[in-house]
Design a protein around this motif. Sequence first.
Motif, PDB file in Angstrom:
ATOM      1  N   VAL A  55       0.846  -1.191   0.000  1.00  0.00           N
ATOM      2  CA  VAL A  55       0.000   0.000   0.000  1.00  0.00           C
ATOM      3  C   VAL A  55       0.885   1.247   0.000  1.00  0.00           C
ATOM      4  O   VAL A  55       1.897   1.304   0.698  1.00  0.00           O
ATOM      5  N   GLN A  56       0.509   2.229  -0.814  1.00  0.00           N
ATOM      6  CA  GLN A  56       1.191   3.514  -0.776  1.00  0.00           C
ATOM      7  C   GLN A  56       0.260   4.508  -0.081  1.00  0.00           C
ATOM      8  O   GLN A  56      -0.900   4.650  -0.462  1.00  0.00           O
ATOM      9  N   VAL A  57       0.798   5.176   0.935  1.00  0.00           N
ATOM     10  CA  VAL A  57      -0.019   6.118   1.697  1.00  0.00           C
ATOM     11  C   VAL A  57       0.425   7.529   1.375  1.00  0.00           C
ATOM     12  O   VAL A  57       1.617   7.851   1.420  1.00  0.00           O
ATOM     13  N   VAL A  67       4.606   7.291  10.367  1.00  0.00           N
ATOM     14  CA  VAL A  67       5.189   5.997  10.005  1.00  0.00           C
ATOM     15  C   VAL A  67       5.005   5.003  11.134  1.00  0.00           C
ATOM     16  O   VAL A  67       4.534   3.866  10.921  1.00  0.00           O
ATOM     17  N   SER A  68       5.299   5.418  12.390  1.00  0.00           N
ATOM     18  CA  SER A  68       5.164   4.494  13.532  1.00  0.00           C
ATOM     19  C   SER A  68       3.712   4.076  13.694  1.00  0.00           C
ATOM     20  O   SER A  68       3.402   2.909  13.928  1.00  0.00           O
ATOM     21  N   GLU A  69       2.834   5.051  13.510  1.00  0.00           N
ATOM     22  CA  GLU A  69       1.400   4.798  13.642  1.00  0.00           C
ATOM     23  C   GLU A  69       0.955   3.724  12.647  1.00  0.00           C
ATOM     24  O   GLU A  69       0.211   2.808  12.987  1.00  0.00           O
ATOM     25  N   LEU A  70       1.441   3.871  11.417  1.00  0.00           N
ATOM     26  CA  LEU A  70       1.031   2.932  10.379  1.00  0.00           C
ATOM     27  C   LEU A  70       1.630   1.553  10.604  1.00  0.00           C
ATOM     28  O   LEU A  70       1.010   0.544  10.315  1.00  0.00           O
ATOM     29  N   ARG A  71       2.852   1.555  11.140  1.00  0.00           N
ATOM     30  CA  ARG A  71       3.512   0.270  11.358  1.00  0.00           C
ATOM     31  C   ARG A  71       2.738  -0.558  12.368  1.00  0.00           C
ATOM     32  O   ARG A  71       2.748  -1.779  12.312  1.00  0.00           O
ATOM     33  N   ALA A  72       2.013   0.157  13.247  1.00  0.00           N
ATOM     34  CA  ALA A  72       1.276  -0.535  14.294  1.00  0.00           C
ATOM     35  C   ALA A  72      -0.014  -1.151  13.793  1.00  0.00           C
ATOM     36  O   ALA A  72      -0.637  -1.959  14.475  1.00  0.00           O
ATOM     37  N   LEU A  73      -0.420  -0.763  12.572  1.00  0.00           N
ATOM     38  CA  LEU A  73      -1.678  -1.307  12.055  1.00  0.00           C
ATOM     39  C   LEU A  73      -1.562  -2.814  11.865  1.00  0.00           C
ATOM     40  O   LEU A  73      -0.491  -3.329  11.527  1.00  0.00           O
ATOM     41  N   PRO A  74      -2.672  -3.521  12.075  1.00  0.00           N
ATOM     42  CA  PRO A  74      -2.636  -4.975  11.912  1.00  0.00           C
ATOM     43  C   PRO A  74      -2.324  -5.342  10.457  1.00  0.00           C
ATOM     44  O   PRO A  74      -2.849  -4.717   9.536  1.00  0.00           O
ATOM     45  N   ALA A 206      -7.247  -4.836   3.060  1.00  0.00           N
ATOM     46  CA  ALA A 206      -7.649  -4.582   4.453  1.00  0.00           C
ATOM     47  C   ALA A 206      -6.858  -3.408   5.027  1.00  0.00           C
ATOM     48  O   ALA A 206      -7.409  -2.525   5.699  1.00  0.00           O
ATOM     49  N   ILE A 207      -5.559  -3.365   4.739  1.00  0.00           N
ATOM     50  CA  ILE A 207      -4.725  -2.291   5.254  1.00  0.00           C
ATOM     51  C   ILE A 207      -5.208  -0.951   4.682  1.00  0.00           C
ATOM     52  O   ILE A 207      -5.376   0.026   5.404  1.00  0.00           O
ATOM     53  N   ALA A 208      -5.487  -0.943   3.369  1.00  0.00           N
ATOM     54  CA  ALA A 208      -5.941   0.286   2.719  1.00  0.00           C
ATOM     55  C   ALA A 208      -7.233   0.764   3.363  1.00  0.00           C
ATOM     56  O   ALA A 208      -7.430   1.962   3.590  1.00  0.00           O
ATOM     57  N   LYS A 209      -8.123  -0.169   3.670  1.00  0.00           N
ATOM     58  CA  LYS A 209      -9.407   0.172   4.283  1.00  0.00           C
ATOM     59  C   LYS A 209      -9.178   0.803   5.659  1.00  0.00           C
ATOM     60  O   LYS A 209      -9.776   1.825   5.999  1.00  0.00           O
ATOM     61  N   ALA A 210      -8.266   0.200   6.417  1.00  0.00           N
ATOM     62  CA  ALA A 210      -7.966   0.709   7.753  1.00  0.00           C
ATOM     63  C   ALA A 210      -7.406   2.125   7.674  1.00  0.00           C
ATOM     64  O   ALA A 210      -7.723   2.986   8.509  1.00  0.00           O
ATOM     65  N   ILE A 211      -6.557   2.388   6.649  1.00  0.00           N
ATOM     66  CA  ILE A 211      -5.911   3.706   6.528  1.00  0.00           C
ATOM     67  C   ILE A 211      -6.933   4.783   6.169  1.00  0.00           C
ATOM     68  O   ILE A 211      -6.861   5.910   6.649  1.00  0.00           O
ATOM     69  N   ALA A 212      -7.903   4.411   5.345  1.00  0.00           N
ATOM     70  CA  ALA A 212      -8.917   5.367   4.936  1.00  0.00           C
ATOM     71  C   ALA A 212      -9.579   5.983   6.174  1.00  0.00           C
ATOM     72  O   ALA A 212      -9.942   7.167   6.170  1.00  0.00           O
ATOM     73  N   LEU A 214      -8.112   6.779   8.835  1.00  0.00           N
ATOM     74  CA  LEU A 214      -7.188   7.687   9.518  1.00  0.00           C
ATOM     75  C   LEU A 214      -7.115   9.051   8.837  1.00  0.00           C
ATOM     76  O   LEU A 214      -6.309   9.902   9.197  1.00  0.00           O
ATOM     77  N   GLY A 215      -7.904   9.244   7.775  1.00  0.00           N
ATOM     78  CA  GLY A 215      -7.852  10.522   7.061  1.00  0.00           C
ATOM     79  C   GLY A 215      -6.680  10.610   6.099  1.00  0.00           C
ATOM     80  O   GLY A 215      -6.260  11.687   5.720  1.00  0.00           O
ATOM     81  N   LEU A 216      -6.149   9.482   5.738  1.00  0.00           N
ATOM     82  CA  LEU A 216      -5.033   9.457   4.774  1.00  0.00           C
ATOM     83  C   LEU A 216      -5.497   8.742   3.504  1.00  0.00           C
ATOM     84  O   LEU A 216      -6.455   7.973   3.532  1.00  0.00           O
ATOM     85  N   ASP A 217      -4.791   9.031   2.411  1.00  0.00           N
ATOM     86  CA  ASP A 217      -5.126   8.346   1.155  1.00  0.00           C
ATOM     87  C   ASP A 217      -4.264   7.111   1.005  1.00  0.00           C
ATOM     88  O   ASP A 217      -3.069   7.146   1.299  1.00  0.00           O
ATOM     89  N   ALA A 218      -4.861   6.037   0.527  1.00  0.00           N
ATOM     90  CA  ALA A 218      -4.096   4.803   0.346  1.00  0.00           C
ATOM     91  C   ALA A 218      -4.418   4.189  -1.001  1.00  0.00           C
ATOM     92  O   ALA A 218      -5.555   4.229  -1.468  1.00  0.00           O
ATOM     93  N   LYS A 219      -3.394   3.672  -1.608  1.00  0.00           N
ATOM     94  CA  LYS A 219      -3.594   2.931  -2.862  1.00  0.00           C
ATOM     95  C   LYS A 219      -2.834   1.623  -2.758  1.00  0.00           C
ATOM     96  O   LYS A 219      -1.672   1.617  -2.305  1.00  0.00           O
ATOM     97  N   THR A 220      -3.452   0.551  -3.180  1.00  0.00           N
ATOM     98  CA  THR A 220      -2.763  -0.733  -3.091  1.00  0.00           C
ATOM     99  C   THR A 220      -1.773  -0.866  -4.250  1.00  0.00           C
ATOM    100  O   THR A 220      -1.896  -0.188  -5.269  1.00  0.00           O
TER     101      THR A 220
END
Lengths: 811, 248
Positions: A55-57, A67-74, A206-212, A214-220
């Motif tokens: 995923v690119q955020v 970065v730390s926040e995202l690393r903690a995502l499941p 799933a990761i992209a969905k979780a990021i959405a 957080l108010g960030l844009d994600a693309k797989t």
Amino acid sequence: MLRAVLRDMRAHPGRMAMTLVAIVLGVGFVVATWVVSDSAAETVSSGSSRSDVAVQVTGEELTPETVSELRALPGVTKAQGVAFGYSALVGKDGKISGYSFPDMGGTAWDSSERFSLVSGRAPATDKEVALEEASASDAGVGVGESARLLNGDGSSRDATVVGIYTYRRLSVDESTPVAAFDPATAKQTLGEKYSWIELTGTDATAIAKAIAGLGLDAKTGVELKADRERAATSEAEFARNFLLAFAGVALLAGMFVIANTFTMLVAQRSRHFALLRAVGARRGQVRRAIIAEAAVLGLIGSTIGAALGVGLGWLAMTLIRTTGETIVFAVSPLAILIGYLVGVVVTVVAAYGSARRGSAIAPVAALRADASLPRRSIVLRTVAGAIFITGGVAAVIATSGTPLSKMERAVGMGGALIAWLGVLFLAPLLASAFLKPLSKVARSATSRLAVRNAIRDPLRTAATASALMIGLALVTSFATVSSSVEEVMTKTVKNDLPAQTLAVQPVQAWFDLPEAVIERVKGMSPKDSVATPVQGGVRVTLPGHELRGQTWTAVEPAAIGTVLTPPIKEGRWDLKGGFAVSTELADEFGLKVGTQLTLHFEEAAPITAPVTGIYPDSYVMRGVVLNKELLPAGLKGYPLGVFVKGGDQSKLTAALADRPDVVVRDRDGLIAAQTEPIRLALGIISALLGAAVVIAVFGVVNTLALSVLERTREIGVFRAVGATRKLVRSSVRWESIVIASYGGVLGIGVGVLLGAVMQHVILTQPIFSLTVPWLLVGGALAGMVVVGVVAALWPARRAARTDVLAAIATA
Amino acid sequence: MTRGAAARAVELTKIYGQGEARVTALAGVTVSFHAGELTAIMGPSGSGKSTLMHCVAGLDTASSGKSWIGDTELSALSDDALTILRRDRVGFVFQAFNLLPTLTAIENIVLPLDLAGRKPDPAHADAIIDAIGLRDRLHHRPGQLSGGQQQRVACARALITKPDVIFADEPTGALDSRSSAELLSLLRRSVDELRQTVVMVTHDPAAAAYADRVLFLADGQIVGELLKPDADSILDRMRDLEHRAVTV
């Protein structure tokens, strides 16, 4: 019947050779175009594509905390921030080299698939750097050498090149960084804000969905790959269509050559065909036999052409490989299929006319010693040509006024092309008209004979010359447009700047001009000898109109008339009293001197003032020009450069020696920088049209060789009554020069006129205000004489070798 | 009366091909063509009459033996030297297709001079043009002339350089009888009035009857000669030769 044809072809391979050349080159061009575009698309979408990112955020504020926040995502196994910052590689000349974007020129090295080391290793200290392959070779530095890098603040530093890499993009709009630093150095020089964050993990969706959330844009990674492929395909398609246009021109020239060759071959074998008819072959059978011959020839030519095309495509891909990608070479079955289709169809269509004529021969002709096909009438052609030329010229004249609508432009251009078609029709008539007087002034027996031979069959000469004319006319017309554009540019720059004015500008037009440089130059020069025009976008209102998306230019009023001398058409340059507007704007919206305009800036108070002047085409000024002192505070605009009057170029250059990102240009330098891209484009177009010219040259060889064959007996008599081999050679050479020059004069004449119309519809200049590219015209004419000489080499030698006895004895 | 030889050959042989396909066209011919005479060469097909003429005229090179035009020995000459010799000192009239189709009659006539970069002698040119009787057709192209007229133009071209010798190879072969007669009397007159030397290959006894001397060739050798011949005596001799050829 078909067997008879094939056997006949096998028995005379020589006469087919030149026709084959035309097919091979044409098909080769088409196939190469396909191979290049396919390979380019394939290269982008597969070989150099990244597969290491799930995923690119992207988002506004991406920091180490993000970065730390995202690393903690499941599901996320790894998160890597990608930082970019200003960095530019300084070349040997002390200026920024290559075509990079310095704002995104530097990045931090990481172990992802972004980098692929070509040689060396990753940078490890602040004294080391890795460089992108193409940029490094542009700047002329390699591993182990020292490279100078420009920082965003204008300072620069030296580092040892330890590695050369090629860069792989993740998203479509990513620019290629020229320098990669070790992470610690990058943190210092580029800062700790990231352009994007790359995540590795198992379930991208799933990761992209979780990021959405957080108010960030994600693309797989999958989406990104699809984006890249789409972009690559559309780019490749654009390139393909561009190149196919030139391949089409080459094929058109090829058709003339093929048609002409078949006409000659059929004429020479007319007795053979009459014999076939006499022993019972039906017309259709003879016609089909000739067409079958063309098809077989087309197949053979396509086979060689396809192979040539694949080779050319590979060569082109290898040569283009400067972007640092790993090339994937793709030859699709479609490319080969289209090559065959084009080759066979073009050959058969070109041969159809001669097939019809060949089959129309009366069987009784077999009994005559001098069996020949009836002469083709040129009446129909002449009438058609006259109609086309009249109609085309009328269309051009009707649209020769200067303000031009889109429709008028199209009609004018169409008229010019139709008139050109008319000239093609009239070429045989013109050949006799122009060359007959020439035969009267030809002094020596050989040259007179040569000219007479050239006009003996005007259709043949015209077809041969027309193939040459097509390529030449296009080259000349583009050159005419380009020299006209250059002329206009030169004129506007000269109008705007006095000869003593220098310009300090960024090395590349798309670089920013640093504020520090502007201030420094200002500080070095006397007051009122400096102009620093800036531009921006604005919404303009006037009574009854609202004009969105307009440009404003702000400049010091004191500089007008001294540092900058832009001309004025109506009113005068009085920026203290109001605005100046461009003629375009004035014409479009009916602005007059005195019209009240209001400029609505995005984040500043509007300004209202009357129009005090209307200016014609200008190099510096665009849209609404206003007093720079009135520019609302905080509105900076985009600087066009610093213009200094009366400065010393070498002193100023020396004073800015520490700024690799700017150059000091005098007026001529500025003009050169403006016109260089046009010359480059013209060079590329001419090279691509070269294929058509090369094919046409083979056409000349072909015509001469077959004519020589036809005239064996004549040459024998010529030799018997006292012509030496040298004279025979020179007579064929003169004939060749006459044909080539005729094509040259026709092509250049048509090209200049076509160019006149083109520059008229493109630049909205009067038709005859064109600038004739004399250098090219002279060069092309001289080139045609060379073409004539070269094309005659082989046929002339054959003619000179004619056995006198064999020629005259065989009754 | 001692006459010089305008052209001559000694022990001329010409062999085509090798091994099985070996053909002897000339088997050691020694011959002399007297200046100011019209000599006809006759013989059955394949007797070597054309080959003899080609070798003596410098159009072909002999396998062995020597030949001369005037005092110039041909075997020693290069291709260019031979070409210039043909241009300046030899005239040709072939059976057909003698003229360059793109040049007018007068341009064809003066072509050898043109090639040499010389101007024609006006009086001489005038005399020739009168002799061929085509003054009103000088600016026509060969395609606009009849076969007989074309041959007369070819004749004029051969005469224009005042050559040592004119070679005519079956000049009437493609003409009707009236045109033939016109052409032959033209050749006769060029010998009688212009003091030219003409060597003519023909198989037509009526044509050979215009000659001062007839040479008979068979199997590559000269087998006979007739002086001041008439058509009947020529015909007899020819019949004789063909009969011999059949019995061999």
